[in-house]
Write a protein that holds these residues in place. Structure first.
Motif, mmCIF file in Angstrom:
data_model
loop_
_atom_site.group_PDB
_atom_site.id
_atom_site.type_symbol
_atom_site.label_atom_id
_atom_site.label_comp_id
_atom_site.label_asym_id
_atom_site.label_seq_id
_atom_site.Cartn_x
_atom_site.Cartn_y
_atom_site.Cartn_z
ATOM 1 N N ASP A 289 -19.033 53.840 11.861
ATOM 2 C CA ASP A 289 -19.906 53.824 10.684
ATOM 3 C C ASP A 289 -20.510 55.202 10.420
ATOM 4 O O ASP A 289 -20.564 55.666 9.282
ATOM 5 N N THR B 218 -19.709 57.524 7.158
ATOM 6 C CA THR B 218 -20.811 58.005 6.315
ATOM 7 C C THR B 218 -20.728 59.513 6.128
ATOM 8 O O THR B 218 -20.884 60.027 5.019
ATOM 9 N N GLU B 219 -20.459 60.237 7.202
ATOM 10 C CA GLU B 219 -20.361 61.695 7.113
ATOM 11 C C GLU B 219 -19.140 62.121 6.301
ATOM 12 O O GLU B 219 -19.205 63.065 5.518
ATOM 13 N N ARG C 170 -20.068 61.563 2.709
ATOM 14 C CA ARG C 170 -21.029 62.565 2.269
ATOM 15 C C ARG C 170 -20.346 63.898 1.987
ATOM 16 O O ARG C 170 -20.578 64.532 0.970
ATOM 17 N N PRO D 69 -22.728 57.763 0.342
ATOM 18 C CA PRO D 69 -22.441 57.089 1.600
ATOM 19 C C PRO D 69 -22.918 55.642 1.665
ATOM 20 O O PRO D 69 -22.500 54.899 2.532
ATOM 21 N N THR D 70 -23.797 55.243 0.736
ATOM 22 C CA THR D 70 -24.294 53.863 0.758
ATOM 23 C C THR D 70 -23.355 52.912 0.032
ATOM 24 O O THR D 70 -23.505 51.702 0.138
ATOM 25 N N THR E 270 -13.897 53.152 4.172
ATOM 26 C CA THR E 270 -14.391 51.911 4.755
ATOM 27 C C THR E 270 -13.623 50.709 4.227
ATOM 28 O O THR E 270 -13.415 49.752 4.949
#
Length: 162
Positions: free
Chosen positions: A81, A85-86, A89, A95-96, A102
């Motif tokens: 996760d 996210t990175e 970004r 990232p949300t 994902t």
């Protein structure tokens, strides 16, 4: 005829527009070069997901080690996760929100053959070495993230799979 003030204003706007265009041209070629290369964190992301799936599968068939294996699965999922996210970004994505990184993992989950504890230990050792090597090649937050993941995977092997 232009007033002196209007001429200065016009000159400042022209110089600013020229500098902005030159800066944008320079930035876009660097961004294009980076966009052409896959993110180096993708290999660590794949390894984290693979390890999490393998640990979860092993926990299902090894009841005496299920607690430790569940911890490994949860930690490797957290690593995946953080890496996703990175990656999002760095790609300029929010990232949300779900991304291709994902979403692909969620749809491509296939049943996995539960590995033995020794096979899982080998997988984790490979992941630890890969994350450590990656940390040495990166800088800043990304180096810290992959270095931390390498240390955590080392602890999983030494403590949870002893």
């Amino acid at each position: 005829m232009l007033s002196r003030r209007a001429a200065l204003r016009f000159g400042a706007v022209a110089i600013g527009a020229t500098a902005a265009a030159a800066g944008a041209a320079g930035c876009s070629s660097a961004d294009d070069d980076r966009a052409a290369e896959p993110d180096p964190l993708l290999t660590a992301l794949d390894a984290a997901r693979r390890d999490a799936d393998a640990a979860a599968a092993a926990a299902a068939v090894t009841p005496d080690r299920a607690g430790a294996l569940a911890v490994i699965a949860a930690e490797r999922t957290a690593h995946a996760d953080a890496l996703a996210t990175e990656i999002a970004r760095a790609a300029g994505e929010d990232p949300t929100l779900p991304s291709a990184t994902t979403s692909a993992a969620a749809t491509s989950a296939a049943p996995i053959t539960p590995p033995t504890i020794d096979a899982l230990r080998s997988m984790l050792a490979e992941s630890q070495r890969g994350a450590a090597a990656l940390a040495r090649s990166l800088d800043g937050y990304r180096a810290g993230l992959t270095g931390s993941i390498s240390a955590a995977v080392g602890a999983q092997q030494a403590v949870l799979l002893r």
